[in-house]
Design a protein around this motif. Structure first.
Motif, mmCIF file in Angstrom:
data_model
loop_
_atom_site.group_PDB
_atom_site.id
_atom_site.type_symbol
_atom_site.label_atom_id
_atom_site.label_comp_id
_atom_site.label_asym_id
_atom_site.label_seq_id
_atom_site.Cartn_x
_atom_site.Cartn_y
_atom_site.Cartn_z
ATOM 1 N N VAL A 1 0.833 -1.193 0.000
ATOM 2 C CA VAL A 1 0.000 0.000 0.000
ATOM 3 C C VAL A 1 0.876 1.256 0.000
ATOM 4 N N VAL A 2 1.929 1.238 0.856
ATOM 5 C CA VAL A 2 2.815 2.400 0.960
ATOM 6 C C VAL A 2 3.478 2.673 -0.389
ATOM 7 N N GLY A 3 3.872 1.611 -1.106
ATOM 8 C CA GLY A 3 4.463 1.760 -2.437
ATOM 9 C C GLY A 3 3.554 2.548 -3.349
ATOM 10 N N GLY A 4 2.251 2.258 -3.251
ATOM 11 C CA GLY A 4 1.263 2.963 -4.063
ATOM 12 C C GLY A 4 1.223 4.448 -3.721
ATOM 13 N N TYR A 5 1.253 4.737 -2.401
ATOM 14 C CA TYR A 5 1.222 6.140 -1.967
ATOM 15 C C TYR A 5 2.441 6.881 -2.527
ATOM 16 N N ILE A 6 3.605 6.215 -2.425
ATOM 17 C CA ILE A 6 4.838 6.880 -2.826
ATOM 18 C C ILE A 6 4.811 7.247 -4.299
ATOM 19 N N SER A 7 4.356 6.324 -5.149
ATOM 20 C CA SER A 7 4.366 6.657 -6.574
ATOM 21 C C SER A 7 3.344 7.751 -6.874
ATOM 22 N N GLY A 8 2.227 7.761 -6.090
ATOM 23 C CA GLY A 8 1.239 8.825 -6.248
ATOM 24 C C GLY A 8 1.847 10.183 -5.903
ATOM 25 N N ILE A 9 2.551 10.191 -4.774
ATOM 26 C CA ILE A 9 3.153 11.458 -4.334
ATOM 27 C C ILE A 9 4.245 11.885 -5.313
ATOM 28 N N GLN A 10 4.991 10.914 -5.818
ATOM 29 C CA GLN A 10 6.064 11.224 -6.784
ATOM 30 C C GLN A 10 5.508 11.971 -7.991
ATOM 31 N N LYS A 11 4.393 11.430 -8.524
ATOM 32 C CA LYS A 11 3.793 12.048 -9.709
ATOM 33 C C LYS A 11 3.341 13.463 -9.403
ATOM 34 N N ALA A 12 2.637 13.602 -8.269
ATOM 35 C CA ALA A 12 2.092 14.912 -7.898
ATOM 36 C C ALA A 12 3.219 15.917 -7.686
ATOM 37 N N MET A 13 4.286 15.467 -7.006
ATOM 38 C CA MET A 13 5.373 16.394 -6.704
ATOM 39 C C MET A 13 6.172 16.768 -7.951
ATOM 40 N N THR A 14 6.301 15.813 -8.892
ATOM 41 C CA THR A 14 7.011 16.111 -10.136
ATOM 42 C C THR A 14 6.335 17.284 -10.845
ATOM 43 N N VAL A 15 5.002 17.211 -10.919
ATOM 44 C CA VAL A 15 4.252 18.271 -11.582
ATOM 45 C C VAL A 15 4.433 19.590 -10.827
ATOM 46 N N LYS A 16 4.377 19.465 -9.484
ATOM 47 C CA LYS A 16 4.423 20.673 -8.670
ATOM 48 C C LYS A 16 5.804 21.357 -8.750
ATOM 49 N N LEU A 17 6.874 20.540 -8.633
ATOM 50 C CA LEU A 17 8.204 21.134 -8.562
ATOM 51 C C LEU A 17 8.794 21.437 -9.935
ATOM 52 N N ALA A 18 8.528 20.589 -10.929
ATOM 53 C CA ALA A 18 9.173 20.758 -12.229
ATOM 54 C C ALA A 18 8.191 21.163 -13.319
ATOM 55 N N GLY A 19 6.935 21.311 -12.989
ATOM 56 C CA GLY A 19 5.932 21.647 -13.989
ATOM 57 C C GLY A 19 5.488 20.413 -14.749
ATOM 58 N N ALA A 20 4.297 20.503 -15.373
ATOM 59 C CA ALA A 20 3.761 19.346 -16.091
ATOM 60 C C ALA A 20 4.663 19.024 -17.278
ATOM 61 N N PRO A 21 4.936 17.746 -17.512
ATOM 62 C CA PRO A 21 5.785 17.402 -18.649
ATOM 63 C C PRO A 21 5.088 17.765 -19.946
ATOM 64 N N ALA A 22 5.890 18.235 -20.889
ATOM 65 C CA ALA A 22 5.322 18.662 -22.162
ATOM 66 C C ALA A 22 4.747 17.477 -22.927
ATOM 67 N N TYR A 23 5.337 16.336 -22.701
ATOM 68 C CA TYR A 23 4.918 15.186 -23.503
ATOM 69 C C TYR A 23 4.862 13.944 -22.613
ATOM 70 N N GLU A 24 3.770 13.248 -22.668
ATOM 71 C CA GLU A 24 3.583 12.057 -21.837
ATOM 72 C C GLU A 24 3.384 10.868 -22.782
ATOM 73 N N PRO A 25 4.373 9.986 -22.906
ATOM 74 C CA PRO A 25 4.275 8.919 -23.916
ATOM 75 C C PRO A 25 3.036 8.025 -23.713
ATOM 76 N N ILE A 26 2.842 7.561 -22.494
ATOM 77 C CA ILE A 26 1.648 6.745 -22.250
ATOM 78 C C ILE A 26 0.823 7.458 -21.193
ATOM 79 N N ALA A 27 -0.304 8.016 -21.579
ATOM 80 C CA ALA A 27 -1.110 8.766 -20.617
ATOM 81 C C ALA A 27 -2.100 7.813 -19.967
ATOM 82 N N MET A 28 -1.663 7.223 -18.846
ATOM 83 C CA MET A 28 -2.538 6.244 -18.208
ATOM 84 C C MET A 28 -3.337 6.903 -17.102
ATOM 85 N N ARG A 29 -4.645 6.858 -17.244
ATOM 86 C CA ARG A 29 -5.511 7.413 -16.195
ATOM 87 C C ARG A 29 -6.344 6.277 -15.648
ATOM 88 N N SER A 30 -6.219 5.979 -14.362
ATOM 89 C CA SER A 30 -7.060 4.887 -13.853
ATOM 90 C C SER A 30 -8.214 5.447 -13.038
#
Lengths: 240, 375
Positions: free
Chosen positions: B137-166
């Motif tokens: 479960v914690v692994g899931g939280y970490i990857s969620g936070i990673q994604k959110a923080m990437t957007v927050k700190l570095a801005g949304a990526p210009a290009y997302e090869p596989i846009a997976m929305r679950s």
């Protein structure tokens, strides 16, 4: 209308594992009498009664029921047969009256028949004023009488009582026998088992059972004369 | 000797009436019938939660910059983690070893600069792997936070090869109680019905009354029917209790049909009663009946029904084994009715399986129930 039933055992055998409880037993339980199966503990009395009640299957030999002298199928006798086990077999949390009502339903008695029989039975057992009491709170003698009432409620033609006076005080035992005398007659076959030798003399026929074998059968006085003893106590002492 | 000498409903009712009196007068039975559902709901409804919150995380911020502090705030503001300062001079694992933290976050020097330059900035997360359930479960939280923080700190990526929305249907928030509480119906019914029936018939043998009963005209089938009738009532009461708690306290949705629900409950109760009956007919003793009920009733429904542990992740042998366990099928029906609401056709297989098992169990129980006292 009244049918007189008899039970005839021929070379009856019953084994439990390596123990032979009933060993080639031949016995005639003639109609209309008060029979006593007398024997010490472990003689096979309970097994014998259970076999007669159809609760155990014989390993060998036959049990033949007769109705007015003709052979009768057990399934035809069963509705006329009542059995009272020696073990405690009532529900301690139900009252006397609740027991009677439960067995009334099992026997499917009409309400008026039930009322008449229940009040007569409560009268002769003198348990009328205890009818609301839980069976678990009754004395040993009263408990046995309730068991007997449940068996008698169906007005059986064959009544098998397994050690009904066991563990009952002498006064209650005498009362119990008086009750049996009131019941006995032409149209009911009563078979009672007991380990009390003094009760042997109260029966019209006795069958002495030892180690699953019948060692003597007949009227009490005849049996005593045949063995050349004064009492049944003496008879067993002599044999031991 | 005939096995079943006819069936007179009146006599079965007399047995049922007597049994009802026993139930009402026995504090133990009432305590079981009321207490077991309550305790199970408290334990499983409130205590079990697969959402872990406030996981203690030791942060070793070797960069000590604005962005690195934002990253650790990202963890604490998620609510899943409680951030503590990593004070150990040695390895960051120390806190995990001595139990003060369940995870550690190590931010290397130059974190902010690398992000500013548009480079990838590695961050190490160490998680206590001794508890598999938690780690996953914690692994899931970490990857969620990673994604959110990437957007927050570095801005949304210009290009997302596989846009997976679950998106999770039926239970969008993956609420643990929605998953667990309806399943309790299976556990409660199974246990109550199996245990109470097993005890009641065994008691009749133990206190000698069976010998007297068998010498009366009452037939085995009438005894069986009469004995289980009051417990069908108790079982349905237990189900109603859990249903009300699930809906009112845990706000679990109910999407299915009540008719199907009632039919399924009645069917499963009967299956369980038949199982209890078989146990008592074979054991004839309350003590043994109790143990056998626990072994064959409680354990499989807790462990092998999919109640908590998914059947799909079991070894193949166990996956097949669960097929002969009634709780597995009832669990499917219950979860479907609460969360999905599939029409009846979708539940044909579980219904068929339960019916088959009921027929088999009752047949065996009635056959084993002899009209004599042979040992």
């Amino acid at each position: 209308m009244n049918i007189r039933y008899g039970i005839y055992l021929d070379k009856l055998v019953k084994r439990f594992g390596l123990t032979t409880a009933i060993d080639s037993l031949t016995l005639a339980v003639e109609p209309g009498l008060l029979h006593g199966v007398i024997g010490p503990d472990g003689a096979g009395k309970t097994t014998l009664l259970r076999l007669m009640a159809g609760l155990l299957r014989p390993a060998g030999g036959t049990i033949t029921f007769t109705a007015n002298g003709e052979n009768a199928d057990f399934e035809h006798v069963r509705p006329q047969l009542a059995y009272m086990p020696s073990r405690q077999s009532l529900y301690p949390d139900l009252s006397i009256e609740e027991h009677l009502e439960f067995f009334k339903s099992l026997y499917q008695l009409a309400p008026d028949v039930y009322r008449e029989r229940a009040s007569r039975l409560l009268g002769i057992t003198r348990l009328e004023r205890f009818r609301g009491r839980k069976v678990g709170q009754l004395s040993g003698g009263m408990y046995k009488k309730v068991g007997l009432m449940c068996a008698l409620l169906r007005s059986p033609a064959v009544l098998l009582l397994d050690e009904p006076t066991n563990g009952v005080d002498p006064i209650s035992r005498r009362e119990f026998w008086e009750l049996l005398y009131q019941l006995s007659g032409e149209h009911i076959l009563i078979l009672i088992s007991t380990a009390y030798m003094d009760e042997a003399e109260r029966c019209s026929r006795v069958h002495l059972l030892d180690s699953g074998r019948c060692i003597a059968s007949g009227e009490p006085a005849q049996v005593l004369a045949g063995e050349k003893v004064q009492s049944f106590d003496e008879l067993w002492m002599k044999r031991a | 000797m005939k096995l079943i000498g006819g069936f007179v409903p009146f006599r079965a009712l007399a047995v049922a009436r007597k049994e009802f009196m026993h139930v009402m007068r026995d504090p133990f039975t009432i305590a079981m019938a009321v207490g077991v559902p309550v305790i199970l709901v408290i334990v499983f409804g409130f205590a079990i939660d697969f959402d872990f919150r406030g996981i203690r995380m030791a942060v070793y911020d070797h960069d000590d910059s604005r962005l690195s502090r934002q990253l650790s705030e990202g963890f604490s503001s998620s609510g899943y983690f409680t951030v503590i300062d990593g004070r150990s001079p040695g390895a960051p694992v120390t806190e995990i070893e001595d139990g003060t933290a369940a995870a550690a976050l190590v931010i290397n020097p130059g974190f902010e600069k690398k992000i500013a330059r548009g480079e990838s900035a590695p961050v190490q997360v160490i998680v206590d792997g001794s508890d598999n359930q938690k780690t996953g479960v914690v692994g899931g939280y970490i990857s969620g936070i990673q994604k959110a923080m990437t957007v927050k700190l570095a801005g949304a990526p210009a290009y997302e090869p596989i846009a997976m929305r679950s998106r999770f249907v039926y239970n969008p928030e993956l609420n643990t109680q929605w998953f667990i509480v309806p399943g309790l119906i299976v556990i409660v019914t199974g246990l109550l019905s199996i245990l109470l029936t097993a005890l009641t018939v065994a008691r009749e043998w133990e206190n000698g009354s069976m010998e007297m009963l068998l010498s009366t005209p009452v037939t085995p089938l009438e005894i069986i029917a009469g004995k289980i009738l009051p417990y069908v009532g108790l079982g349905l009461l237990g189900i109603t209790f859990v249903y009300v708690i699930a809906r009112m306290v845990f706000s679990v949705p109910f999407k299915g049909s009540y008719v199907v629900f009632f039919a399924a409950c009645l069917l499963f109760t009967t299956t369980s009663l038949a199982q209890g009956l078989l146990i008592s007919v074979v054991t004839r003793q309350q003590q043994k009946a109790m143990q056998a009920s626990m072994m064959s009733g409680l354990l499989p429904s807790m462990l092998l029904s999919g109640f908590i542990f998914p059947i799909e992740s079991m070894p193949v042998f166990f996956q097949y084994l669960t097929m002969i366990l009634p709780p597995r099928w009832f669990m499917i029906i219950i979860r479907t009715l609460f969360l999905k609401g599939t029409p009846v056709e979708g539940l044909a297989v579980p219904f068929f399986a339960l019916t088959l098992m009921t027929v088999i169990l009752i047949t065996v129980a009635v056959r084993k129930f002899k009209r004599d006292v042979e040992p």
